[in-house]
Design a protein around this motif. Structure first.
Motif, PDB file in Angstrom:
ATOM      1  N   GLU A   1      -4.814  18.169 -10.892  1.00 30.47           N
ATOM      2  CA  GLU A   1      -5.943  17.658  -9.388  1.00 30.47           C
ATOM      3  C   GLU A   1      -5.627  17.432  -8.652  1.00 30.47           C
ATOM      4  OE1 GLU A   1      -8.598  14.742 -10.184  1.00 30.47           O
ATOM      5  OE2 GLU A   1      -8.527  15.357 -12.053  1.00 30.47           O
ATOM      6  N   PRO A   2      -5.398  17.080  -7.178  1.00 32.40           N
ATOM      7  CA  PRO A   2      -4.865  16.093  -5.983  1.00 32.40           C
ATOM      8  C   PRO A   2      -5.088  14.859  -6.542  1.00 32.40           C
ATOM      9  CG  PRO A   2      -6.416  17.547  -5.198  1.00 32.40           C
ATOM     10  CD  PRO A   2      -6.353  17.761  -6.605  1.00 32.40           C
ATOM     11  N   GLN A   3      -4.089  14.325  -6.164  1.00 33.00           N
ATOM     12  CA  GLN A   3      -4.564  12.972  -7.225  1.00 33.00           C
ATOM     13  C   GLN A   3      -4.073  12.026  -5.288  1.00 33.00           C
ATOM     14  OE1 GLN A   3      -3.561  11.782  -9.790  1.00 33.00           O
ATOM     15  NE2 GLN A   3      -4.488  13.114  -9.783  1.00 33.00           N
ATOM     16  N   GLY A   4      -4.799  10.347  -5.240  1.00 28.12           N
ATOM     17  CA  GLY A   4      -5.055   9.911  -4.421  1.00 28.12           C
ATOM     18  C   GLY A   4      -4.829   8.938  -4.542  1.00 28.12           C
ATOM     19  N   ALA A   5      -4.181   8.041  -3.650  1.00 30.25           N
ATOM     20  CA  ALA A   5      -4.103   6.800  -3.863  1.00 30.25           C
ATOM     21  C   ALA A   5      -5.427   5.483  -4.075  1.00 30.25           C
ATOM     22  CB  ALA A   5      -3.051   5.560  -2.602  1.00 30.25           C
ATOM     23  N   SER A   6      -6.179   6.020  -3.072  1.00 27.66           N
ATOM     24  CA  SER A   6      -8.063   4.980  -3.072  1.00 27.66           C
ATOM     25  C   SER A   6      -8.535   5.395  -4.099  1.00 27.66           C
ATOM     26  CB  SER A   6      -8.577   6.610  -1.674  1.00 27.66           C
ATOM     27  OG  SER A   6      -9.103   7.170  -2.210  1.00 27.66           O
ATOM     28  N   THR A   7      -8.305   6.486  -4.870  1.00 25.83           N
ATOM     29  CA  THR A   7      -8.733   6.381  -6.344  1.00 25.83           C
ATOM     30  C   THR A   7      -7.759   5.504  -7.208  1.00 25.83           C
ATOM     31  OG1 THR A   7      -9.331   8.510  -6.179  1.00 25.83           O
ATOM     32  CG2 THR A   7      -9.157   8.020  -8.559  1.00 25.83           C
ATOM     33  N   VAL A   8      -6.620   5.725  -7.263  1.00 25.15           N
ATOM     34  CA  VAL A   8      -5.455   3.958  -8.063  1.00 25.15           C
ATOM     35  C   VAL A   8      -6.105   2.872  -7.474  1.00 25.15           C
ATOM     36  CG1 VAL A   8      -3.678   3.394  -8.649  1.00 25.15           C
ATOM     37  CG2 VAL A   8      -4.054   5.293  -8.116  1.00 25.15           C
ATOM     38  N   TRP A   9      -6.666   2.683  -6.809  1.00 26.75           N
ATOM     39  CA  TRP A   9      -7.197   1.107  -6.340  1.00 26.75           C
ATOM     40  C   TRP A   9      -8.684   1.148  -6.844  1.00 26.75           C
ATOM     41  CZ3 TRP A   9      -4.220  -3.013  -5.007  1.00 26.75           C
ATOM     42  CH2 TRP A   9      -3.399  -2.135  -4.054  1.00 26.75           C
ATOM     43  N   ARG A  10      -9.596   2.269  -6.599  1.00 25.90           N
ATOM     44  CA  ARG A  10     -10.394   2.126  -7.828  1.00 25.90           C
ATOM     45  C   ARG A  10     -10.722   1.559  -8.944  1.00 25.90           C
ATOM     46  NH1 ARG A  10     -15.942   4.638  -4.854  1.00 25.90           N
ATOM     47  NH2 ARG A  10     -15.279   5.436  -3.410  1.00 25.90           N
ATOM     48  N   LEU A  11     -10.023   2.638  -9.711  1.00 26.33           N
ATOM     49  CA  LEU A  11      -9.353   2.779 -10.756  1.00 26.33           C
ATOM     50  C   LEU A  11      -9.167   1.003 -11.081  1.00 26.33           C
ATOM     51  CD1 LEU A  11      -7.530   5.590 -11.683  1.00 26.33           C
ATOM     52  CD2 LEU A  11      -9.801   4.973 -12.688  1.00 26.33           C
ATOM     53  N   TRP A  12      -8.018   0.881 -10.577  1.00 30.17           N
ATOM     54  CA  TRP A  12      -7.965  -0.635 -10.932  1.00 30.17           C
ATOM     55  C   TRP A  12      -8.992  -1.734 -10.471  1.00 30.17           C
ATOM     56  CZ3 TRP A  12      -4.506  -3.752 -13.599  1.00 30.17           C
ATOM     57  CH2 TRP A  12      -4.631  -5.073 -13.163  1.00 30.17           C
TER      58      TRP A  12
ATOM     59  N   ALA B   1       0.547  -1.167   0.055  1.00 28.65           N
ATOM     60  CA  ALA B   1       0.112  -0.323   0.522  1.00 28.65           C
ATOM     61  C   ALA B   1       0.826   1.395  -0.068  1.00 28.65           C
ATOM     62  CB  ALA B   1      -0.752  -0.199   1.409  1.00 28.65           C
ATOM     63  N   GLU B   2       1.985   1.173   0.648  1.00 28.19           N
ATOM     64  CA  GLU B   2       3.022   2.398   0.701  1.00 28.19           C
ATOM     65  C   GLU B   2       3.420   2.567  -0.594  1.00 28.19           C
ATOM     66  OE1 GLU B   2       5.388   1.546   3.484  1.00 28.19           O
ATOM     67  OE2 GLU B   2       4.017   2.345   5.625  1.00 28.19           O
ATOM     68  N   MET B   3       3.791   1.641  -1.075  1.00 29.96           N
ATOM     69  CA  MET B   3       4.434   2.168  -2.540  1.00 29.96           C
ATOM     70  C   MET B   3       3.096   2.210  -3.088  1.00 29.96           C
ATOM     71  SD  MET B   3       5.655  -1.300  -5.196  1.00 29.96           S
ATOM     72  CE  MET B   3       3.635  -1.751  -5.575  1.00 29.96           C
ATOM     73  N   VAL B   4       2.161   1.826  -2.908  1.00 24.96           N
ATOM     74  CA  VAL B   4       1.697   2.194  -4.468  1.00 24.96           C
ATOM     75  C   VAL B   4       1.310   4.269  -4.238  1.00 24.96           C
ATOM     76  CG1 VAL B   4      -1.137   2.445  -4.987  1.00 24.96           C
ATOM     77  CG2 VAL B   4      -0.114   0.435  -5.121  1.00 24.96           C
ATOM     78  N   GLY B   5       0.940   4.307  -2.777  1.00 25.65           N
ATOM     79  CA  GLY B   5       0.902   5.414  -2.588  1.00 25.65           C
ATOM     80  C   GLY B   5       2.111   6.181  -2.832  1.00 25.65           C
ATOM     81  N   LYS B   6       3.502   6.068  -2.983  1.00 25.38           N
ATOM     82  CA  LYS B   6       4.581   6.606  -3.172  1.00 25.38           C
ATOM     83  C   LYS B   6       4.583   6.778  -4.809  1.00 25.38           C
ATOM     84  CE  LYS B   6       7.718   5.697   0.529  1.00 25.38           C
ATOM     85  NZ  LYS B   6       8.761   4.405   0.342  1.00 25.38           N
ATOM     86  N   LEU B   7       3.930   5.381  -5.885  1.00 21.42           N
ATOM     87  CA  LEU B   7       3.801   6.107  -7.481  1.00 21.42           C
ATOM     88  C   LEU B   7       2.871   7.502  -7.339  1.00 21.42           C
ATOM     89  CD1 LEU B   7       3.632   2.375  -7.720  1.00 21.42           C
ATOM     90  CD2 LEU B   7       5.911   3.795  -8.809  1.00 21.42           C
ATOM     91  N   VAL B   8       1.650   7.185  -6.783  1.00 16.80           N
ATOM     92  CA  VAL B   8       0.881   8.641  -6.791  1.00 16.80           C
ATOM     93  C   VAL B   8       1.562   9.521  -6.381  1.00 16.80           C
ATOM     94  CG1 VAL B   8      -1.883   9.314  -6.068  1.00 16.80           C
ATOM     95  CG2 VAL B   8      -0.784   6.432  -6.601  1.00 16.80           C
ATOM     96  N   GLU B   9       2.289   9.184  -5.679  1.00 12.23           N
ATOM     97  CA  GLU B   9       2.417  10.778  -4.954  1.00 12.23           C
ATOM     98  C   GLU B   9       3.714  11.267  -6.164  1.00 12.23           C
ATOM     99  OE1 GLU B   9       5.174  12.986  -1.577  1.00 12.23           O
ATOM    100  OE2 GLU B   9       4.381  10.892  -0.879  1.00 12.23           O
ATOM    101  N   LYS B  10       4.386  10.171  -6.830  1.00 15.94           N
ATOM    102  CA  LYS B  10       5.277  10.583  -7.296  1.00 15.94           C
ATOM    103  C   LYS B  10       4.663  11.188  -9.169  1.00 15.94           C
ATOM    104  CE  LYS B  10       9.613   9.115  -9.619  1.00 15.94           C
ATOM    105  NZ  LYS B  10       9.101   9.819 -11.466  1.00 15.94           N
ATOM    106  N   SER B  11       3.632  10.612  -8.865  1.00 24.74           N
ATOM    107  CA  SER B  11       2.769  11.138 -10.358  1.00 24.74           C
ATOM    108  C   SER B  11       2.239  13.181 -10.407  1.00 24.74           C
ATOM    109  CB  SER B  11       1.488   9.867 -10.575  1.00 24.74           C
ATOM    110  OG  SER B  11       0.353  10.008 -10.197  1.00 24.74           O
ATOM    111  N   GLU B  12       2.199  12.718  -8.965  1.00 23.33           N
ATOM    112  CA  GLU B  12       1.405  14.291  -9.162  1.00 23.33           C
ATOM    113  C   GLU B  12       2.848  15.187  -8.675  1.00 23.33           C
ATOM    114  OE1 GLU B  12      -1.203  16.846  -5.673  1.00 23.33           O
ATOM    115  OE2 GLU B  12      -1.091  14.985  -5.602  1.00 23.33           O
ATOM    116  N   THR B  13       3.614  15.037  -8.377  1.00 21.08           N
ATOM    117  CA  THR B  13       5.241  15.703  -8.256  1.00 21.08           C
ATOM    118  C   THR B  13       5.606  16.021  -9.341  1.00 21.08           C
ATOM    119  OG1 THR B  13       5.337  15.234  -6.375  1.00 21.08           O
ATOM    120  CG2 THR B  13       7.008  15.597  -6.889  1.00 21.08           C
TER     121      THR B  13
END
Length: 308
Positions: free
Chosen positions: A134-145, A75-87
């Motif tokens: 727009e702010p990204q969110g890990a929860s949205t990435v999981w929903r998309l998957w 979960a932390e790995m996915v969160g970091k991927l999402v954060e990096k995409s926004e950054t």
């Protein structure tokens, strides 16, 4: 001094964003977004002397096959991927539009027709318009998957009723994703207002997000909201828009699913002429795509009326 009597100027434009048409690219409705954003930014920044923030639509997805959202490390790995995409996206804006240069990269996703105005304004008045996604969110990435996994199953079912059941779940996921993203963005906008009520805020989003306009208190925001499409609204988009106001029932979701499938079936059966005439860069001729969408919508509604 806030020239709007304490209210924050907020412009929302909901229209056709870039997409895909059976492998050919569909550009954004550049004229729509240009006509809504350019006058607002010119008035607020050049006319009223304000600073502005432009928030661009952006949503990322990742292949999460085998990942476990309940595993802390994963979960932390996915969160970091999402954060990096926004950054990374915001760093791209800092080096381009914020600096008065054309927007670059991301396959032309951000070319919605209004970025030329932003770059020119920042050349005349450096730093006047800050650009972010727009702010990204890990929860949205999981929903998309989750949605992608459901979509993968629609080709495995044969009967129309079985397809409707799968399409219902796809639409249900679309509603959850869209509402989550729009409400996350609305929270960010309210935080910007709290920090600086005199900041002008401009937001461009896809047509289905227009229900987001109801998230803002008119006593705090001077809202200018507009929406438009040159084609025909997709039925899942209508379901999403209605879901901003209330929760849809199972029968309503099933109706939208049936209409959506008829719409898509019509497109699939009648797309060849458009794809044959696609430009060398793989972009579909938009006027013909929009016309086909209108015919597909009329077809889906006619089948419903006939009780088929």
């Amino acid at each position: 001094m806030n020239v709007n009597g304490g209210r924050t100027a907020l412009a929302l434009a909901f229209g056709e964003h870039p997409g895909d048409f059976f492998g050919a690219r569909c550009r954004a409705d550049r004229e729509f977004f240009r006509s809504r954003m350019t006058p607002f930014l010119e008035e607020q920044v050049l006319g009223n002397g304000k600073r502005a923030i432009m928030i661009h639509e952006f949503n990322v997805g990742f292949n999460l096959a085998g990942a476990d959202r309940h595993d802390r490390a994963q979960a932390e790995m996915v969160g970091k991927l999402v954060e990096k995409s926004e950054t990374d996206a915001n760093a791209m804006f800092a080096a381009s539009l914020d600096a008065g240069r054309p927007v670059t990269g991301y396959g032309g996703w951000f070319d919605w027709g209004h970025t030329e105005c932003i770059a020119e304004t920042n050349r005349m008045r450096p730093g006047a318009i800050r650009n972010i996604v727009e702010p990204q969110g890990a929860s949205t990435v999981w929903r998309l998957w989750d949605q992608m996994c459901v979509e993968g199953g629609i080709a495995k079912v044969k009967s129309f009723d079985e397809r409707v059941a799968v399409e219902k779940e796809i639409i249900r996921h679309s509603i959850g994703i869209c509402l989550e993203r729009s409400r996350r963005l609305a929270s960010l906008v309210k935080a910007f207002r709290a920090a600086n009520p005199n900041l002008a805020i401009a937001i461009t989003r896809g047509y289905a997000h227009q229900g987001m306009a109801g998230e803002f208190d008119q006593s705090e925001f001077e809202v200018i909201s507009s929406s438009g499409t040159n084609g025909a609204p997709h039925f899942p988009s209508e379901a999403i828009i209605e879901s901003f106001r209330r929760e849809l029932g199972e029968d309503e979701l099933a109706r939208y699913a049936r209409l959506s499938l008829r719409f898509d079936d019509y497109l699939a059966a009648n797309r060849k002429g458009i794809l044959k005439d696609s430009r060398m860069d793989g972009e579909a001729p938009m006027e013909r795509v929009w016309a086909l969408h209108k015919r597909a919508r009329a077809y889906a509604l006619s089948v419903e009326t006939a009780g088929q």
